[in-house]
Write a protein that holds these residues in place. Sequence first.
Motif, PDB file in Angstrom:
ATOM      1  N   GLY A  93       0.703  -1.097  -0.110  1.00  0.00           N
ATOM      2  CA  GLY A  93       0.056  -0.038  -0.199  1.00  0.00           C
ATOM      3  C   GLY A  93       1.183   1.127  -0.417  1.00  0.00           C
ATOM      4  N   TYR A  94       2.052   0.994   0.660  1.00  0.00           N
ATOM      5  CA  TYR A  94       3.082   2.200   1.272  1.00  0.00           C
ATOM      6  C   TYR A  94       3.350   2.581  -0.395  1.00  0.00           C
ATOM      7  N   GLY A  95       3.700   1.556  -1.400  1.00  0.00           N
ATOM      8  CA  GLY A  95       4.411   1.616  -2.633  1.00  0.00           C
ATOM      9  C   GLY A  95       3.665   2.479  -3.643  1.00  0.00           C
ATOM     10  N   PHE A  96       2.254   2.099  -3.196  1.00  0.00           N
ATOM     11  CA  PHE A  96       0.994   2.466  -4.314  1.00  0.00           C
ATOM     12  C   PHE A  96       1.261   4.264  -3.808  1.00  0.00           C
ATOM     13  N   ALA A  97       0.969   4.430  -2.784  1.00  0.00           N
ATOM     14  CA  ALA A  97       0.223   5.663  -2.636  1.00  0.00           C
ATOM     15  C   ALA A  97       1.877   6.776  -2.763  1.00  0.00           C
ATOM     16  N   CYS A  98       3.091   6.148  -2.891  1.00  0.00           N
ATOM     17  CA  CYS A  98       4.334   7.440  -2.726  1.00  0.00           C
ATOM     18  C   CYS A  98       4.748   6.841  -4.458  1.00  0.00           C
ATOM     19  N   ALA A  99       4.094   6.252  -4.900  1.00  0.00           N
ATOM     20  CA  ALA A  99       4.816   6.053  -6.506  1.00  0.00           C
ATOM     21  C   ALA A  99       4.628   6.742  -7.359  1.00  0.00           C
TER      22      ALA A  99
END
Length: 389
Positions: free
Chosen positions: A301-307
């Motif tokens: 989820g964090y990777g998705f948010a910061c992409a």
Amino acid sequence: MKNKISLTLLSFLANFVMAGFATQFGMLIEPIANKFSANVNEVASIFSLLNGGALAGTIAAFFLIEKIGVKRITLISYVTIAASAAAMHFTTSLSVVMLAMTLIGLCGGVGLCIAGTIVVSVWKDKIQSTMLVVQDATFNVAGVVFPMITTYALSNALSWSYSYLAVGIVALSTAGVALLTNFSLCESSNETTGAKDESEWNLGIISGGVGLFLGMLALYTFLTWAPMFVKTKFDIPFEDAGNIITQYWSAALVGALVSTVIVSRVKIQHFVTGMISLALVITSLIVTTDNVESIGYLTYGYGFACAALYNAFIAYGVSFVKTASSRNVSYILISGSAGAMFSPAISSLFESVIGLQTVMYAIPVIYALIIAMLVVSNRQQVRLTAQTH
């Protein structure tokens, strides 16, 4: 329209080339060390030359793009990158590799500023934000393509430098496209102002840079310390804890592609605020959860948010100025590069003073600060818009 497409292609290629050198370096440290009979730590430090060169390149672009001209500086940058990649392929000296990587970082940093300048000059309103976010997706695509070339080269006993030579060929192609492209759309805004250093500055554009600095500070603190934090907290092997980084980058590519669709439908201010809020919630859960199984899902989820936040902050900042200049774009990129580059040093200092757990707790606090700043700058923009009407 044809000219707009070739200019936009150049902006995507600039991100593709920089990602080609940056994303596969970890795979090449050992092969380079073996090739030159060098210490692994000495070779690893070459990556700092690439990052340091990129920061210097964004600073140089702030002063040089408007003086030299977008087309000329694009040609110089990508011919230099192609020549540096060729030099690494044919050299027998590690010093030449170090010099080449510094030049690649420098010219690549200039190239990222050129890419942003092209998009803010060629496209306006919502499509401008979409194109900037697509650039992030391009960066992540390169992060998949070039490591595959590296894997093929190394598994077939080819030289480590073939993967970078492939990126060099793309850089040379970029210079070729630039040579055949008319850059008047990018340079006309500077010519019409009459003064080359005339750029608009306000709280919105400044908050775009400060927000990206803090965002990169938080992200790279996470990427630096999360494996050790998970290992220590849950008492699991470091190799298992290290999977958290792989999970982050796998989600980043999907996140960048999905973000492209979202940005085409919502205002960039809402997108940035929403994604930073999501990062705040997810990092708060990561640092407080007692369930090791949930860490993997939260990291996705964090990777998705910061992409797509890097170029989203450029789009956010330039949305506050009537006519964005190359200096506006360079300022935000300098801020992001500085946040990424200084994050390990800053977080290491605080880790030695206040401990790892507290450093990890600081990550959601940084996101809360960014949100507060975004709310203030958005409100000021609404107030100014109301006054002008």
